[in-house]
Design an enzyme around this catalytic site. Structure first.
Site, PDB file in Angstrom:
ATOM      1  N   ARG A 207       0.819  -1.207   0.000  1.00 51.70           N
ATOM      2  CA  ARG A 207       0.000   0.000   0.000  1.00 51.70           C
ATOM      3  C   ARG A 207       0.856   1.262   0.000  1.00 51.70           C
ATOM      4  O   ARG A 207       0.571   2.237  -0.707  1.00 51.70           O
ATOM      5  CB  ARG A 207      -0.926  -0.002   1.207  1.00 51.70           C
TER       6      ARG A 207
ATOM      7  N   GLU B 248       7.554  39.827  -5.178  1.00 59.67           N
ATOM      8  CA  GLU B 248       6.239  39.636  -5.789  1.00 59.67           C
ATOM      9  C   GLU B 248       5.590  40.997  -6.040  1.00 59.67           C
ATOM     10  O   GLU B 248       5.537  41.835  -5.134  1.00 59.67           O
ATOM     11  CB  GLU B 248       5.362  38.804  -4.849  1.00 59.67           C
TER      12      GLU B 248
END
Length: 276
Positions: A97, A194
């Site tokens: 898994r 930014e």
């Protein structure tokens, strides 16, 4: 291309502990039985994480022989056998898994990245990932981006300084902020700024930022702003970029595009494991 076992051994050990806890309750039924099996691609895509099963088998005790047949970064067709395994049935099933969870996620990221690279169709622009990764999985997520032909942005807050809108609000004057930040972190670390407005763009250019990020701007605005930025400053576009509008940024002249959806909206690639 490959994952470094020493770098991922600690998180993989945590994952094993999370899944197995005090032990697999079905293991006594299996005893010392051995088995063979294979990992199989059920849909087409780009492979990433092919080493994960082998790393897990090592951590579980080296009782399984793992033979990869396809390398990371290679294309998978439906039905492709990715790897073969032989050894302790208990260890094979204990790692099943975990192996699939990681391989499916990583291959999904690699596949989405390769699709983005093909859609942009502009090799002059780098496609970057972001820090929008699942906690604990960043090293795996960012490796998967590289498998798909993308490039890693910063791994964390420690390898590149970014002045975002909240920094602007707290400090005010960008030129002074960059001067003080360069003094604090030294000349070897880059500073990215930014910007969301034309005035902020001009301030970032005047302050001689290393990288300017155009945040949430249309392709038309990006082209207009890029024409104002000197060649000595790199540029990045971020925000609102999807597979549907990605090609509109081709030929814009920017250095890179960053795509958060590569790692925060993952569609797993369908991979299965079957015992013979």
């Amino acid at each position: 291309m490959g994952l470094d076992f020493e770098r991922v051994a600690k998180p993989l050990t945590r994952f094993i502990d999370e899944d197995l806890g005090t032990g697999d309750l079905t293991a006594p039924l299996l005893g010392e039985r051995t088995a063979t099996g294979s990992f199989l691609a059920k849909t087409a895509g780009i492979l990433s994480g092919s080493q994960i099963p082998d790393f897990l088998y090592r951590l579980l005790g080296h009782h399984v022989t793992y033979t990869p047949l396809i390398a990371d970064g290679e294309k998978l067709e439906e039905g492709t056998i990715i790897a073969r395994v032989e050894g302790s049935m208990a260890d094979i099933l204990a790692a099943e898994r975990l192996s699939l969870n990681l391989m499916q996620r990583m291959s999904g990221i690699a596949t989405a990245t390769a699709q983005a690279v093909a859609t942009l169709a502009d090799p002059s622009i780098n496609l970057l990932d972001t820090r929008k990764t699942a906690p604990g999985l960043r090293v795996f997520d960012k490796y998967a981006v590289r498998c798909g032909g993308g490039i890693n942005h910063r791994f964390g807050l420690y390898d590149l300084a970014m002045l975002k809108d909240n920094h602007w609000a707290a400090f005010g004057d960008l030129g002074t902020a960059i001067t003080q930040l360069r003094r604090a972190i030294g000349p070897t670390k880059m500073i990215e700024v930014e910007v969301e407005t034309h005035a902020e763009l001009l301030a970032a250019i005047a302050a001689q930022a290393d990288i300017i990020m155009f945040d949430n701007q249309t392709p038309q605005t990006v082209r207009a702003w890029q024409a104002l930025v000197p060649d000595t400053i790199q540029t990045e576009v971020s925000g609102g970029i999807t597979l549907a509008n990605l090609h509109a940024y081709a030929g814009s002249g920017v250095t890179s595009l960053s795509l958060g959806y590569l790692t925060n909206s993952v569609t797993n690639l369908d991979i299965s494991f079957n015992l013979d």
